[in-house]
Design a protein around this motif. Structure first.
Motif, mmCIF file in Angstrom:
data_model
loop_
_atom_site.group_PDB
_atom_site.id
_atom_site.type_symbol
_atom_site.label_atom_id
_atom_site.label_comp_id
_atom_site.label_asym_id
_atom_site.label_seq_id
_atom_site.Cartn_x
_atom_site.Cartn_y
_atom_site.Cartn_z
ATOM 1 N N SER A 1 0.832 -1.212 0.000
ATOM 2 C CA SER A 1 0.000 0.000 0.000
ATOM 3 C C SER A 1 0.859 1.251 0.000
ATOM 4 O O SER A 1 0.586 2.211 -0.731
ATOM 5 C CB SER A 1 -0.936 -0.004 1.210
ATOM 6 N N LEU A 2 1.910 1.259 0.805
ATOM 7 C CA LEU A 2 2.823 2.405 0.817
ATOM 8 C C LEU A 2 3.513 2.545 -0.533
ATOM 9 O O LEU A 2 3.753 3.667 -1.000
ATOM 10 C CB LEU A 2 3.852 2.231 1.929
ATOM 11 N N ARG A 3 3.794 1.429 -1.181
ATOM 12 C CA ARG A 3 4.454 1.478 -2.496
ATOM 13 C C ARG A 3 3.545 2.056 -3.578
ATOM 14 O O ARG A 3 4.020 2.488 -4.630
ATOM 15 C CB ARG A 3 4.930 0.085 -2.932
ATOM 16 N N GLN A 4 2.238 2.073 -3.354
ATOM 17 C CA GLN A 4 1.360 2.740 -4.306
ATOM 18 C C GLN A 4 1.659 4.238 -4.339
ATOM 19 O O GLN A 4 1.542 4.893 -5.380
ATOM 20 C CB GLN A 4 -0.113 2.514 -3.952
ATOM 21 N N ALA A 5 2.062 4.779 -3.195
ATOM 22 C CA ALA A 5 2.415 6.201 -3.113
ATOM 23 C C ALA A 5 3.881 6.445 -3.428
ATOM 24 O O ALA A 5 4.242 7.516 -3.930
ATOM 25 C CB ALA A 5 2.085 6.730 -1.713
ATOM 26 N N LEU A 6 4.730 5.472 -3.118
ATOM 27 C CA LEU A 6 6.178 5.621 -3.307
ATOM 28 C C LEU A 6 6.710 4.425 -4.108
ATOM 29 O O LEU A 6 7.501 3.616 -3.599
ATOM 30 C CB LEU A 6 6.882 5.689 -1.943
ATOM 31 N N PRO A 7 6.306 4.281 -5.376
ATOM 32 C CA PRO A 7 6.632 3.062 -6.114
ATOM 33 C C PRO A 7 8.109 2.876 -6.423
ATOM 34 O O PRO A 7 8.533 1.762 -6.729
ATOM 35 C CB PRO A 7 5.824 3.213 -7.406
ATOM 36 N N PHE B 1 11.344 10.359 -4.560
ATOM 37 C CA PHE B 1 10.433 9.223 -4.556
ATOM 38 C C PHE B 1 8.961 9.569 -4.724
ATOM 39 O O PHE B 1 8.165 8.712 -5.093
ATOM 40 C CB PHE B 1 10.588 8.434 -3.249
ATOM 41 N N LEU B 2 8.579 10.825 -4.466
ATOM 42 C CA LEU B 2 7.154 11.149 -4.450
ATOM 43 C C LEU B 2 6.748 12.090 -5.572
ATOM 44 O O LEU B 2 5.967 11.735 -6.444
ATOM 45 C CB LEU B 2 6.770 11.756 -3.097
#
Length: 354
Positions: free
Chosen positions: A246-252, A343-344
């Protein structure tokens, strides 16, 4: 008897797979396109399954079988050998030819056997075999399940696979079932598979399976993790696979690892060149304890540690309930300034431009 002859026998048996199973795995039964039995020795149960349909050879061939509980797989020659307790491969070939009503041929001495010895239950070797016999995540029920949790960007998820009939043992000794499962490889810092994590799923991929314990891990886990992306000087680490995804959806683009539990997160081994560690904290007392232990260990070796806290129980709760834009905004305020642009922001702009 040549290897080609043995392969031809296996294919001939595969064309009569159900008849072979009814003869040599008589304690099992047909379930759709599979024959299920307790094991290759014809024990009653449902942990082993044999394909009854499919091509003559290659992936998905008729007659191929797997037993995730033992980490073994093979063809119908193995079934004949083990169910009858035959001691030599020559006897296996003779029995196969008898079943197929073929003339007997003289075997070549020292013909190798086909069957792998069973891996110890719960061992790293059993974990490696289960991962190797699992299929790709893309297009599977596991991908459907993740999509239902709003996890759709699956870049760098080679650590995840799907098994359509993964063995599950309940609390009682006689509670053995098979369910679809998402299979995650646990690896060490060199990338060697040391364990696996199984998430059993509903048969339509719409949620988790209706079993008592929906997640289990096996193998050597301490210090290791499920890895997404190649960690260098910056990495994020959390407990659960879905939380980290889920965090990787924001910071792939940020490398991340899932340690699978609070205790294992606290004991996570650090990559050699790591200089900043984001600790993905679960919002509970166990998560607080894991964070404190990991922060102390990171500081001891000169690694900057930054805690990432969710709005709700964990980042998957945030993603499902609040949406990706809200998750991005919440994370942005917690990142080191140089990591926002790295990253963002850039990925966010690219995403909006599409």
């Amino acid at each position: 008897m040549s290897r080609i002859d043995a392969a031809d026998l296996a294919q001939r048996l595969g064309r009569q797979a159900e008849a072979v199973c009814r003869t040599y795995l008589s304690n099992g039964r047909r379930q759709g396109n599979y024959w299920q039995a307790g094991d290759v020795r014809n024990t009653a149960g449902r942990s082993m399954f044999v394909r009854l349909t499919g091509p003559a050879s290659g992936k998905g061939a008729a007659g191929k079988w797997q037993d995730p509980s033992e980490g073994t797989h093979g063809d119908l020659l193995d079934v004949i050998r083990e169910s009858l307790g035959l001691s030599t491969f020559a006897d296996v070939l003779e029995e196969a030819r008898r079943f197929l009503s073929l003339p007997q041929l003289d075997p070549v001495p020292n013909t190798p056997t086909l069957k792998q010895p069973p891996a110890p239950s719960g061992s790293s070797e059993a974990a490696r075999r289960l991962f190797s016999m699992s299929g790709p995540l893309k297009g599977s029920l596991a991908a459907t399940y993740l999509r239902g949790r709003c996890i759709t960007d699956l870049r760098d998820t080679g650590a995840l696979k799907f098994h359509p009939n993964c063995y599950y043992r309940g609390q009682g000794e006689d509670q053995t079932e098979t369910w679809p499962a998402m299979i995650a490889a646990v690896t060490d810092l060199e990338g060697k598979v040391t364990g696996v994590h199984r998430t059993w799923l509903a048969r339509n991929g719409g949620g988790k399976a209706p079993v008592d314990t929906q997640r289990k891990a096996m193998g050597d886990l301490l210090g290791h993790a499920v890895r997404f992306g190649l960690a260098k000087e910056v990495m994020a680490a959390g407990e659960g696979i879905e939380t980290v995804l889920s965090l990787r959806q924001a910071l792939p683009k940020m490398p991340m690892v899932a340690a699978l539990s609070a205790g294992h997160l606290a004991a996570l081994l650090f990559p050699a060149h790591l200089r900043r560690l984001y600790i993905v904290r679960d919002n509970d007392p166990a998560g607080d304890g894991a964070r404190d232990s990991l922060v102390a260990r990171a500081h001891e070796v000169g690694i900057e540690a930054i805690t990432l806290s969710s709005m709700l129980g964990d980042f998957n709760d945030d993603l499902v309930a609040r949406g990706l834009d809200a998750l991005r905004a919440h994370i942005r305020a917690q990142l080191a300034p140089e990591d926002v642009s790295r990253f963002l922001t850039q990925d966010h702009v690219t995403r909006r431009a599409k």
